[in-house]
Design an enzyme around this catalytic site. Sequence first.
Site, PDB file in Angstrom:
ATOM      1  N   TYR A 100       0.833  -1.206   0.000  1.00 21.03           N
ATOM      2  CA  TYR A 100       0.000   0.000   0.000  1.00 21.03           C
ATOM      3  C   TYR A 100       0.869   1.257   0.000  1.00 21.03           C
ATOM      4  O   TYR A 100       0.660   2.180  -0.787  1.00 21.03           O
ATOM      5  CB  TYR A 100      -0.934  -0.011   1.225  1.00 21.03           C
ATOM      6  CG  TYR A 100      -1.854   1.198   1.310  1.00 21.03           C
ATOM      7  CD1 TYR A 100      -2.923   1.322   0.432  1.00 21.03           C
ATOM      8  CD2 TYR A 100      -1.653   2.198   2.267  1.00 21.03           C
ATOM      9  CE1 TYR A 100      -3.776   2.421   0.487  1.00 21.03           C
ATOM     10  CE2 TYR A 100      -2.500   3.289   2.334  1.00 21.03           C
ATOM     11  CZ  TYR A 100      -3.563   3.404   1.455  1.00 21.03           C
ATOM     12  OH  TYR A 100      -4.402   4.494   1.528  1.00 21.03           O
TER      13      TYR A 100
ATOM     14  N   LYS B 121       1.318   4.510  -2.599  1.00 18.72           N
ATOM     15  CA  LYS B 121       1.094   5.922  -2.241  1.00 18.72           C
ATOM     16  C   LYS B 121       2.381   6.748  -2.377  1.00 18.72           C
ATOM     17  O   LYS B 121       2.328   7.931  -2.704  1.00 18.72           O
ATOM     18  CB  LYS B 121       0.500   6.028  -0.828  1.00 18.72           C
ATOM     19  CG  LYS B 121      -0.926   5.449  -0.729  1.00 18.72           C
ATOM     20  CD  LYS B 121      -1.892   6.173  -1.662  1.00 18.72           C
ATOM     21  CE  LYS B 121      -3.312   5.663  -1.551  1.00 18.72           C
ATOM     22  NZ  LYS B 121      -4.239   6.322  -2.485  1.00 18.72           N
TER      23      LYS B 121
HETATM   24  N1  LIG Z   1      -9.768   6.125   4.737  1.00 13.54           N
HETATM   25  C1  LIG Z   1      -8.548   6.473   5.032  1.00 13.54           C
HETATM   26  O1  LIG Z   1      -8.200   6.532   6.201  1.00 13.54           O
HETATM   27  C2  LIG Z   1      -7.588   6.849   3.948  1.00 13.54           C
HETATM   28  C3  LIG Z   1      -6.382   7.427   4.328  1.00 13.54           C
HETATM   29  C4  LIG Z   1      -5.488   7.815   3.354  1.00 13.54           C
HETATM   30  C5  LIG Z   1      -5.804   7.632   2.023  1.00 13.54           C
HETATM   31  N2  LIG Z   1      -6.989   7.040   1.680  1.00 13.54           N
HETATM   32  C6  LIG Z   1      -7.260   6.901   0.255  1.00 13.54           C
HETATM   33  O2  LIG Z   1      -8.544   7.413  -0.011  1.00 13.54           O
HETATM   34  C7  LIG Z   1      -9.038   6.835  -1.199  1.00 13.54           C
HETATM   35  C8  LIG Z   1     -10.470   6.382  -0.972  1.00 13.54           C
HETATM   36  O3  LIG Z   1     -10.469   5.299  -0.049  1.00 13.54           O
HETATM   37  P1  LIG Z   1     -11.499   5.181   1.157  1.00 13.54           P
HETATM   38  O4  LIG Z   1     -10.692   5.122   2.402  1.00 13.54           O
HETATM   39  O5  LIG Z   1     -12.580   6.166   1.030  1.00 13.54           O
HETATM   40  O6  LIG Z   1     -12.006   3.672   0.928  1.00 13.54           O
HETATM   41  P2  LIG Z   1     -13.383   3.073   0.385  1.00 13.54           P
HETATM   42  O7  LIG Z   1     -14.526   3.531   1.200  1.00 13.54           O
HETATM   43  O8  LIG Z   1     -13.121   1.599   0.301  1.00 13.54           O
HETATM   44  O9  LIG Z   1     -13.505   3.689  -1.063  1.00 13.54           O
HETATM   45  C9  LIG Z   1     -12.728   3.209  -2.129  1.00 13.54           C
HETATM   46  C10 LIG Z   1     -13.425   3.549  -3.415  1.00 13.54           C
HETATM   47  O10 LIG Z   1     -12.603   3.108  -4.499  1.00 13.54           O
HETATM   48  C11 LIG Z   1     -13.400   2.335  -5.366  1.00 13.54           C
HETATM   49  N3  LIG Z   1     -12.622   1.365  -6.134  1.00 13.54           N
HETATM   50  C12 LIG Z   1     -11.911   0.302  -5.728  1.00 13.54           C
HETATM   51  N4  LIG Z   1     -11.364  -0.334  -6.786  1.00 13.54           N
HETATM   52  C13 LIG Z   1     -11.743   0.367  -7.888  1.00 13.54           C
HETATM   53  C14 LIG Z   1     -11.514   0.227  -9.270  1.00 13.54           C
HETATM   54  N5  LIG Z   1     -10.793  -0.771  -9.784  1.00 13.54           N
HETATM   55  N6  LIG Z   1     -12.064   1.141 -10.117  1.00 13.54           N
HETATM   56  C15 LIG Z   1     -12.815   2.155  -9.642  1.00 13.54           C
HETATM   57  N7  LIG Z   1     -13.096   2.327  -8.341  1.00 13.54           N
HETATM   58  C16 LIG Z   1     -12.553   1.439  -7.479  1.00 13.54           C
HETATM   59  C17 LIG Z   1     -14.413   1.641  -4.466  1.00 13.54           C
HETATM   60  O11 LIG Z   1     -15.487   1.194  -5.269  1.00 13.54           O
HETATM   61  P3  LIG Z   1     -16.335  -0.141  -4.928  1.00 13.54           P
HETATM   62  O12 LIG Z   1     -17.353   0.271  -3.915  1.00 13.54           O
HETATM   63  O13 LIG Z   1     -16.928  -0.502  -6.245  1.00 13.54           O
HETATM   64  O14 LIG Z   1     -15.359  -1.146  -4.414  1.00 13.54           O
HETATM   65  C18 LIG Z   1     -14.764   2.827  -3.565  1.00 13.54           C
HETATM   66  O15 LIG Z   1     -15.658   3.672  -4.210  1.00 13.54           O
HETATM   67  C19 LIG Z   1      -8.078   5.706  -1.555  1.00 13.54           C
HETATM   68  O16 LIG Z   1      -7.195   6.142  -2.571  1.00 13.54           O
HETATM   69  C20 LIG Z   1      -7.336   5.487  -0.267  1.00 13.54           C
HETATM   70  O17 LIG Z   1      -6.069   4.920  -0.470  1.00 13.54           O
HETATM   71  C21 LIG Z   1      -7.865   6.653   2.605  1.00 13.54           C
END
Ligand SMILES: NC(=O)c1ccc[n+]([C@@H]2O[C@H](COP(=O)([O-])OP(=O)(O)OC[C@H]3O[C@@H](n4cnc5c(N)ncnc54)[C@H](OP(=O)(O)O)[C@@H]3O)[C@@H](O)[C@H]2O)c1
Length: 320
Positions: free
Chosen positions: A174, A178
Amino acid sequence: MKSHSRNAYIALFICLIAVFVINAQESNTKQKAVLVTGASSGIGLKITEQLSDRGYFVYAGARKQSDLERLNAMENVQSIKLDVTKWDEINAAVETVKKEGRGLYGLVNNAGVAIFIPLIEVEEEDLDFQLDVNIYGPYRITKAFAPMIIESKGRITTIGSISGILSGQFFGPYSMSKHAMEAYTDALAVEMKKFGVEVNIVEPGNYNSKIVESLVKRMKSNDISYENSLYKEEFEGLISGYGADRSRFKDPSEVSDAVEKALFSDNPKRRYMVVPSEAEGNWTITQIMREMVQLNENQAYKYDRDALIEILDKVLAETE
Ligand SMILES: NC(=O)c1ccc[n+]([C@@H]2O[C@H](COP(=O)([O-])OP(=O)(O)OC[C@H]3O[C@@H](n4cnc5c(N)ncnc54)[C@H](OP(=O)(O)O)[C@@H]3O)[C@@H](O)[C@H]2O)c1
């Protein structure tokens, strides 16, 4: 009615229609459009809600039919079927956005996944899955939509992470993904400057989302287990510590606030770190400084403390 006065009425009518059409076109272009990938949950959904509430038009990328319908029902939102690993869907999405005629001002590369597997045990297909979505995804989407963003002199924002700075046990795949987006952002920012396009990265700490729930689901469906891992004991603590339920973390509205600034502020910054606690900010800034010290150590032209502080002051002045 005499023919010259009838002609005058017709001319007036045509003028009124023309004014109406021009106004409609203007209001369409004033409502800036943004594409958000991975808008079905977590951070992407929050960004979609916030931007559409503020009156921006959001093309919300999602994969499942139920998510597409739910997003489409929101005001100022049009959902688009968009898997960031599938060129056919990406090309179709470009055509859809072009046909809508609003142009595209902003792109938010948000879609992302996580796996937590030790680097000496991760299978290549799992590493591919991680990098395909988190690195090749933004690369594909940005490449496909770049002509539209250039045309509008718009903005490209990627959701990175403090894992773009930090790394650690089981976070290898991961945080590799990033870290890559840090380099991607810096190179793209320079390349897009000549077109008047701003590029930046928003780097959240831990917020509530479905990211670990999806990870656990994928592990179950792909029969991935830690049973035979050399790190079995450590995993027991890790998985019970993380759990799929991230509801103990804050709602990601601080992240969507940063994205709104990254997209629309007059003086956008290159990086927006957004953390829910002082501790997470401290780990990240300390790590950046640790790397600076490690780089400087034993190098042929090593800087002493005063020289390092001089450089720090110079960099601080650049960002003022
Ligand atoms: N939450 C945190 O603490 C955190 C911290 C730092 C960075 N981030 C980053 O924030 C971003 C969003 O993540 P999140 O935490 O909000 O998680 P999340 O709720 O799991 O959202 C992830 C999103 O990405 C979509 N996705 C996954 N694979 C995909 C693909 N092949 N094509 C298109 N869409 C896809 C998922 O769609 P489906 O519903 O269809 O699976 C979902 O809409 C990510 O880049 C993550 O690395 C998150």
